[in-house]
Design a protein around this motif. Sequence first.
Motif, mmCIF file in Angstrom:
data_model
loop_
_atom_site.group_PDB
_atom_site.id
_atom_site.type_symbol
_atom_site.label_atom_id
_atom_site.label_comp_id
_atom_site.label_asym_id
_atom_site.label_seq_id
_atom_site.Cartn_x
_atom_site.Cartn_y
_atom_site.Cartn_z
ATOM 1 N N MET A 162 0.836 -1.195 0.000
ATOM 2 C CA MET A 162 0.000 0.000 0.000
ATOM 3 C C MET A 162 0.877 1.254 0.000
ATOM 4 S SD MET A 162 -2.889 -1.280 2.732
ATOM 5 C CE MET A 162 -3.526 0.352 3.101
ATOM 6 N N ASN A 168 -5.502 -2.465 -4.713
ATOM 7 C CA ASN A 168 -5.851 -3.782 -4.158
ATOM 8 C C ASN A 168 -5.621 -4.923 -5.155
ATOM 9 O OD1 ASN A 168 -6.555 -2.251 -1.991
ATOM 10 N ND2 ASN A 168 -8.623 -3.065 -1.788
ATOM 11 N N ILE A 186 -6.763 -5.588 4.716
ATOM 12 C CA ILE A 186 -6.779 -4.135 4.887
ATOM 13 C C ILE A 186 -7.759 -3.731 5.986
ATOM 14 C CG2 ILE A 186 -7.392 -1.944 3.770
ATOM 15 C CD1 ILE A 186 -6.231 -3.087 1.174
ATOM 16 N N ASP A 201 -12.476 5.253 3.313
ATOM 17 C CA ASP A 201 -11.446 4.231 3.109
ATOM 18 C C ASP A 201 -10.163 4.847 2.574
ATOM 19 O OD1 ASP A 201 -12.999 2.222 4.068
ATOM 20 O OD2 ASP A 201 -13.477 1.329 2.116
ATOM 21 N N ARG A 205 -6.648 4.681 4.403
ATOM 22 C CA ARG A 205 -5.513 4.086 3.693
ATOM 23 C C ARG A 205 -4.286 4.986 3.817
ATOM 24 N NH1 ARG A 205 -6.318 0.203 -0.478
ATOM 25 N NH2 ARG A 205 -4.414 -0.223 -1.654
#
Length: 215
Positions: A162, A168, A186, A201, A205
């Motif tokens: 990441m 992904n 995740i 999200d 992240r």
Amino acid sequence: MRVVVADDAVLIREGLVRLLEEFGCEVVATVGDGDALVEAIAEHKPDVSVVDVRMPPSFTDEGLKAAVEARRRVPGAPVLILSQYVEVSYADDLLADARGAVGYLLKDRVVDVDEFLEGLRRVAAGGTVFDPQVVSQLMVRRRKDDPLAQLTPREREVLGLMAEGKSNPAIGRQLVISDGAVEKHIRSIFNKLGLYAEDSDQHRRVLAVLTYLRS
């Protein structure tokens, strides 16, 4: 995207300008030293700036220092460092405000134009993208109160990818696991780092990656 380009090497600077304009970016300023970079970002407030590390007068870390100063004057100003070298101390400073919108790629490893432009777009959108070598050097020093201690080895692998800006599906391909498995890892990372659903999200992240790189 509106872009500022900072590199003291004229050929490299002009090459970047042509590349960016070819793909629809508007280059609002080109500069060759740190002071000019700070002023350009303050004046134009670009969507993202592409910055070399080593610029006049000492050709050591002026670009990174200027990027840090620019983000002090224009909080959260997106900056993508594009350099031949890894300078850990000021990379830490770029990460310190936890705002995201930062990246650090090594010139000799950027061989795919699409990958470079995707990294640029990611940083402009508030995300992060770091070369694996930069990640490795940032990770050399670990705090005793490591916030990542509770992550499993697989979760650390996922979080490391990441940090490199991988999506992904790309993470799944590299680790040979399903997209569903990536999403599960995740979610677990978010929970273990205390990043709950009140944030988007994308924001979680970014925060997870910043925790990883600053730990």
